[in-house]
Write a protein that holds these residues in place. Structure first.
Motif, PDB file in Angstrom:
ATOM      1  N   ALA A 194       0.849  -1.195   0.000  1.00 53.37           N
ATOM      2  CA  ALA A 194       0.000   0.000   0.000  1.00 53.37           C
ATOM      3  C   ALA A 194       0.876   1.234   0.000  1.00 53.37           C
ATOM      4  O   ALA A 194       2.044   1.198   0.419  1.00 53.37           O
TER       5      ALA A 194
ATOM      6  N   HIS B 202      -6.149   9.793   0.281  1.00 49.78           N
ATOM      7  CA  HIS B 202      -6.423   8.511   0.914  1.00 49.78           C
ATOM      8  C   HIS B 202      -5.285   7.524   0.662  1.00 49.78           C
ATOM      9  O   HIS B 202      -4.591   7.611  -0.354  1.00 49.78           O
TER      10      HIS B 202
ATOM     11  N   ALA C 153      -4.225   0.987  -1.900  1.00 51.67           N
ATOM     12  CA  ALA C 153      -3.751  -0.397  -1.834  1.00 51.67           C
ATOM     13  C   ALA C 153      -3.172  -0.808  -3.183  1.00 51.67           C
ATOM     14  O   ALA C 153      -3.745  -0.506  -4.232  1.00 51.67           O
TER      15      ALA C 153
ATOM     16  N   SER D  97      -1.510   4.154   6.619  1.00 48.98           N
ATOM     17  CA  SER D  97      -1.886   3.149   5.628  1.00 48.98           C
ATOM     18  C   SER D  97      -3.335   2.701   5.795  1.00 48.98           C
ATOM     19  O   SER D  97      -3.884   2.070   4.888  1.00 48.98           O
ATOM     20  N   HIS D  98      -3.945   2.993   6.957  1.00 50.90           N
ATOM     21  CA  HIS D  98      -5.343   2.633   7.215  1.00 50.90           C
ATOM     22  C   HIS D  98      -6.123   3.907   7.535  1.00 50.90           C
ATOM     23  O   HIS D  98      -5.841   4.582   8.539  1.00 50.90           O
ATOM     24  N   ARG D  99      -7.106   4.211   6.715  1.00 52.03           N
ATOM     25  CA  ARG D  99      -7.821   5.474   6.829  1.00 52.03           C
ATOM     26  C   ARG D  99      -8.453   5.713   8.204  1.00 52.03           C
ATOM     27  O   ARG D  99      -8.390   6.842   8.709  1.00 52.03           O
TER      28      ARG D  99
ATOM     29  N   SER E 170      -1.161  -0.433  14.328  1.00 51.37           N
ATOM     30  CA  SER E 170      -2.148   0.294  13.518  1.00 51.37           C
ATOM     31  C   SER E 170      -1.700   0.489  12.081  1.00 51.37           C
ATOM     32  O   SER E 170      -2.249   1.331  11.373  1.00 51.37           O
ATOM     33  N   GLY E 171      -0.698  -0.264  11.644  1.00 53.04           N
ATOM     34  CA  GLY E 171      -0.171  -0.108  10.298  1.00 53.04           C
ATOM     35  C   GLY E 171       0.879   0.977  10.250  1.00 53.04           C
ATOM     36  O   GLY E 171       1.462   1.366  11.270  1.00 53.04           O
TER      37      GLY E 171
END
Length: 417
Positions: free
Chosen positions: A210, A332, A335, A295-297, A262-263
């Motif tokens: 990602a 955003h 991926a 990496s995670h919204r 949390s990435g």
């Protein structure tokens, strides 16, 4: 698999050093988009593309594309590349390795005698780095239909609009109101990591899963200017005190989120302005710009909520006021295509190269091409993680390994569904 001898490390390295030499001699390695030096680099690239048997053109977005037709009309296009512009005082590999490794892969495929069903394209995207128009990834935005009319109307300090600059590069900005391609079946971008994960892990290949989203927040605190020698400490409205608390909070909270699983999470207070910025005056105003990458919204909203609450607390404690909390820009996370990433991992395995899954904390053209087609990235190590600096360095063997993985992945994409 392509015969190993068809990817020539010496040829790739010579190309990298030759393109690096096209630089402002007073500021190596500087080749800014839209400049005469950038155009000189493009002329050199065009000649190298042509020598490799690629048909060259500039597309509507101002991207330089070298193309070799496949044997099966209508099969679509396999595209690989990156960018050739640099930041001021940049390096020799950021972007350039991706373009020249794609060229080397195209040469290796031709020299192997393996004909591709798909058309093959090597691309040098226009202005991936932040430009004088205040915008990055201009060519890939244009290709994917993400370059708005308002952005095309942006004006550089010398008075030229972005639309006119794209036209000067050979593009057609009037045709950029929507996506320009529907034939791309896969896009691959090789890049130096610009970090230390691969180097510390001792892995030669990173398979990017990602590309982190980037959000920038402007925070302003308002206080009151007073004499630094006569105003009691418990009567001050010091905007800088509030800002200082937030600088520490941003680093600590982002670090905690990253450590919690949390990435990819980073946050940086890269801009700090204090007014009136005088040694004997209590600061009346402070401005911060915070760069957040996740990496995670959902993690972004968690961090933004915590940051806003921390700003309120910091203002109260400093007897100042939170004057602004503004989202300046927001993109955003993107991926990478899982099937394409799996092909990259399989190509590395086939070459006996250890690899690991990664997230890119930097933005790349691949994030915009992913709006059009399956896209994925290959990372190779860079020494000490250095990038955007003349000390940026990728070992010749690492560059060649990346090019071999790229070439074999392209062949697998052509042969597979």
């Amino acid at each position: 698999m392509i015969p190993s001898a068809c990817v020539r490390p010496g040829r790739l390295w010579d190309d990298l050093m030759a393109l690096a030499a096209i630089t402002d001699p007073a500021r190596p390695y500087t080749r800014r988009s839209f400049s005469d030096r950038f155009l000189a680099g493009r002329d050199w690239l065009r000649a190298r593309f042509a020598q490799a048997g690629l048909d060259c053109r500039i597309d509507d977005a101002g991207n330089l594309i070298g193309r070799r037709a496949g044997t099966r009309p209508g099969a679509g296009t396999l595209m690989a590349g990156s960018h050739s512009d640099s930041v001021p005082d940049g390096g020799r590999f950021d972007g350039m390795l991706g373009v020249l490794a794609a060229l080397e892969a195209a040469r290796a495929l031709a020299e192997s005698g393996l004909a591709l069903d798909h058309d093959l394209e090597v691309v040098d995207f226009l202005a991936e780095e932040p430009s004088e128009f205040g915008l990055s990834c201009i060519g890939s935005r244009g290709l994917s239909g993400a370059l708005s009319a308002g952005q095309r109307a942006l004006v550089a300090p010398w008075g030229e609009s972005l639309a006119d600059a794209i036209a000067r590069m050979g593009g057609d900005p009037a045709r950029l109101d929507g996506p320009r391609r529907d034939d791309i079946r896969a896009f691959l971008e090789l890049h130096i990591e610009q970090g230390t994960v691969l180097e510390r892990a001792g892995r030669p290949i990173g398979v990017v899963q990602a590309i982190a989203g980037v959000t920038r927040v402007e925070i302003r605190f308002a206080g009151r200017a007073d004499h630094a020698g006569t105003t009691p400490m418990d009567h001050r409205q010091d905007a800088a005190v509030a800002a200082a608390a937030i600088i520490g909070f941003v680093s600590e909270r982002a670090g905690a989120l990253a450590a919690s699983g949390s990435g990819h999470v980073t946050a940086t207070c890269g801009v700090v302005d204090i007014a009136p910025n005088a040694a004997n005056v209590v600061p009346r105003a402070a401005r911060l710009v915070v760069d957040i990458r996740v990496s995670h919204r959902p993690v972004l909203q968690t961090l933004l909520d915590a940051l806003r609450a921390a700003c309120d607390r910091a203002a109260d404690r400093a007897r100042a006021r939170l004057a602004a909390f503004t989202i300046l820009s927001d993109s955003h996370p993107v991926a990478c295509d899982p099937a394409l990433a799996a092909r990259i991992a399989a190509a590395a395995d086939g070459l006996g190269l250890a690899h690991c899954a990664m997230v890119s904390g930097a933005g790349h053209d691949a994030a915009f091409v992913a709006r059009l087609a399956p896209a994925a990235m290959i990372f190779v190590p860079c020494r000490d993680g250095r990038s955007h600096d003349p000390a940026e360095w990728c070992a010749p063997d690492d560059a060649a390994r990346g090019a071999r993985v790229l070439a074999d992945t392209m062949l697998a994409c052509d042969r597979g569904p």
